[in-house]
Write a protein that holds these residues in place. Structure first.
Motif, mmCIF file in Angstrom:
data_model
loop_
_atom_site.group_PDB
_atom_site.id
_atom_site.type_symbol
_atom_site.label_atom_id
_atom_site.label_comp_id
_atom_site.label_asym_id
_atom_site.label_seq_id
_atom_site.Cartn_x
_atom_site.Cartn_y
_atom_site.Cartn_z
ATOM 1 N N LEU A 109 0.828 -1.197 0.000
ATOM 2 C CA LEU A 109 0.000 0.000 0.000
ATOM 3 C C LEU A 109 0.867 1.254 0.000
ATOM 4 N N GLN A 110 0.270 2.340 -0.433
ATOM 5 C CA GLN A 110 0.970 3.625 -0.444
ATOM 6 C C GLN A 110 1.405 4.014 0.972
ATOM 7 N N GLY A 111 2.646 4.437 1.087
ATOM 8 C CA GLY A 111 3.134 4.902 2.385
ATOM 9 C C GLY A 111 3.699 3.794 3.262
ATOM 10 N N ALA A 112 3.614 2.541 2.795
ATOM 11 C CA ALA A 112 4.124 1.428 3.607
ATOM 12 C C ALA A 112 5.646 1.468 3.720
ATOM 13 N N GLY A 113 6.280 2.016 2.687
ATOM 14 C CA GLY A 113 7.740 2.088 2.704
ATOM 15 C C GLY A 113 8.385 1.365 1.536
ATOM 16 N N LYS A 114 7.646 1.162 0.447
ATOM 17 C CA LYS A 114 8.181 0.429 -0.714
ATOM 18 C C LYS A 114 9.438 1.080 -1.286
ATOM 19 N N THR A 115 9.328 2.376 -1.594
ATOM 20 C CA THR A 115 10.441 3.041 -2.269
ATOM 21 C C THR A 115 11.667 3.096 -1.351
ATOM 22 N N THR A 116 11.425 3.443 -0.101
ATOM 23 C CA THR A 116 12.519 3.488 0.870
ATOM 24 C C THR A 116 13.171 2.105 1.001
ATOM 25 N N THR A 117 12.333 1.069 1.055
ATOM 26 C CA THR A 117 12.871 -0.283 1.226
ATOM 27 C C THR A 117 13.619 -0.745 -0.024
ATOM 28 N N TYR A 141 1.869 6.903 -11.029
ATOM 29 C CA TYR A 141 0.737 7.736 -10.612
ATOM 30 C C TYR A 141 1.172 8.919 -9.761
ATOM 31 N N ARG A 142 2.341 8.772 -9.152
ATOM 32 C CA ARG A 142 2.818 9.874 -8.317
ATOM 33 C C ARG A 142 4.191 10.308 -8.813
ATOM 34 N N PRO A 143 4.263 11.456 -9.495
ATOM 35 C CA PRO A 143 5.566 11.943 -9.964
ATOM 36 C C PRO A 143 6.576 12.006 -8.817
ATOM 37 N N GLU A 147 10.673 10.856 -8.404
ATOM 38 C CA GLU A 147 11.708 11.762 -7.882
ATOM 39 C C GLU A 147 12.371 11.170 -6.642
ATOM 40 N N GLN A 148 11.565 10.593 -5.785
ATOM 41 C CA GLN A 148 12.090 9.995 -4.548
ATOM 42 C C GLN A 148 13.073 8.866 -4.880
ATOM 43 N N LEU A 149 12.695 8.049 -5.863
ATOM 44 C CA LEU A 149 13.573 6.939 -6.254
ATOM 45 C C LEU A 149 14.860 7.471 -6.876
ATOM 46 N N THR A 249 8.084 -2.758 7.952
ATOM 47 C CA THR A 249 8.771 -1.473 8.149
ATOM 48 C C THR A 249 8.327 -0.794 9.449
ATOM 49 N N LYS A 250 9.080 0.223 9.803
ATOM 50 C CA LYS A 250 8.761 1.125 10.919
ATOM 51 C C LYS A 250 8.769 0.415 12.273
ATOM 52 N N LEU A 251 9.648 -0.563 12.397
ATOM 53 C CA LEU A 251 9.773 -1.237 13.696
ATOM 54 C C LEU A 251 10.561 -0.389 14.689
ATOM 55 N N ASP A 252 11.035 0.767 14.238
ATOM 56 C CA ASP A 252 11.679 1.703 15.164
ATOM 57 C C ASP A 252 10.618 2.552 15.865
ATOM 58 N N GLY A 253 9.385 2.498 15.384
ATOM 59 C CA GLY A 253 8.312 3.284 16.001
ATOM 60 C C GLY A 253 7.699 2.532 17.166
ATOM 61 N N ILE A 274 13.378 -6.429 8.154
ATOM 62 C CA ILE A 274 12.654 -5.422 8.921
ATOM 63 C C ILE A 274 13.311 -4.057 8.730
ATOM 64 N N GLY A 275 12.470 -3.048 8.571
ATOM 65 C CA GLY A 275 12.948 -1.678 8.458
ATOM 66 C C GLY A 275 12.909 -1.038 9.831
ATOM 67 N N GLN A 276 14.039 -0.421 10.196
ATOM 68 C CA GLN A 276 14.120 0.132 11.549
ATOM 69 C C GLN A 276 14.548 1.586 11.537
#
Ligand code: GDP
Length: 297
Positions: A109-117, A141-143, A147-149, A249-253, A274-276
């Motif tokens: 899903l959007q915002g899950a952390g795909k691009t970062t991961t 769908y999202r320019p 850019e982020q990638l 992701t976001k196991l640091d939260g 796991i993303g931390q």
């Protein structure tokens, strides 16, 4: 801190057993009722909780007295082992292709952390194997996603193949794979679009990309902050795409534990990483036993 509430609850439950000699069946049943409550409050999937509590209860009731452990230590040990089991028992490595490139498709899903991961994975592969990955920007769908990638690509010195937002992502992936073959990239990491929730059009697109690219790895990226919803969504993606693994992701939260403890059992697919944190070096291999220890505090 992750799992804080759950750890505190469990420790309190187990400390009520400390100093007791042999545990009666009633002691064990009482403790397991508390453990059950603690897991449900941590947003663990109901069926997973039921299964977990049943296994622990059966093992604890039938446990031989072990001289080296006090009864309370023994219950903690069983809980530890069963937590490890429910999260998959062993670390599972990334699938690799015999022939280059190994193709990894990121979904979620959007915002899950795909691009970062995607970035974190490329970073790991570069460090571990001196790999030469290529990113394909498939979220049209999202320019901002492209850019982020690209920003991540620049940071890591990893090329990004993109064709802007006007093309069908399947065509972009086809062209990107050609470039990877020409450049002999050993890994291709495909970033795909996400939505706020599962929708048919997105799934169709992902299926078409899968059919074209035959990925070695389809990683479902799950935001651990969403608790057992993450497991439900993972199940939805798995039904459509037959995912090969999960990144949490976001196991640091201050995640409560519902995602980590539900997702493996609900999908039958291994949590691989796991993303931390938000930084590109904050991706770790998932070890179920270490996670169980962390939960038990
Ligand atoms: P995408 O829409 O699935 O591609 O998600 P992004 O990769 O854009 O990530 C969404 C947000 O989550 C960004 O602000 C990321 O920095 C953040 N993020 C991703 N992974 C982690 C993580 O492991 N920990 C933390 N704290 N933030 C993360």
């Amino acid at each position: 801190m992750a799992f804080e509430g759950l750890s505190e609850r469990l420790n309190k439950v187990f400390s009520s057993l400390r100093g007791k000699g042999k545990l009666s069946d009633e002691d064990i049943r009482k403790v397991m009722r508390e453990v059950r409550m603690a897991l449900l409050e941590a947003d663990v999937n109901f069926d997973v909780v039921k299964k977990f509590v049943k296994s622990v209860r059966e093992r604890a009731l039938g446990a031989e007295v072990m001289e080296s452990l006090t009864p309370s230590q023994q219950v903690v040990k069983i809980v530890d082992e069963e937590l490890t089991k429910i999260m998959g028992q062993e670390a599972v490595p990334l699938n690799k292709s015999k022939h280059i490139p190994t193709i990894i498709m990121m979904v979620g899903l959007q915002g899950a952390g795909k691009t970062t991961t995607a970035g974190k994975l490329a970073n790991r592969l570069k460090h571990e194997e001196k790999a030469r990955p290529l990113f394909i920007a498939g979220d049209v769908y999202r320019p901002a996603a492209i850019e982020q990638l690209k920003t991540i690509g620049q940071q890591l010195d990893v090329p990004v193949f993109d064709e802007g937002t006007d093309h069908d992502p399947v065509d972009i992936v086809r062209d990107g794979l050609k470039v990877a073959a020409e450049n002999k990239n050993d890994y291709v990491i495909i970033d795909t679009a996400g939505r706020l929730e599962i929708d048919e059009q997105l799934m169709d697109e992902l299926k078409r990309i899968k059919e074209l690219a035959h990925p070695d790895e389809i990683l479902f990226v799950a935001d651990s902050m969403t608790g057992q919803v993450a497991a439900k969504v993972a199940h939805g993606f798995d039904e459509q795409l037959d995912i090969t693994g999960v990144v949490l992701t976001k196991l640091d939260g201050d995640t409560r534990g519902g995602a980590a403890l539900s997702i493996r059992d609900v999908t039958g697919k291994p949590i691989k990483f796991i993303g931390q944190g938000e930084k590109l070096d904050q991706l770790d291999v998932f070890h179920p036993d270490r996670m169980a220890n962390r939960i038990l505090g």
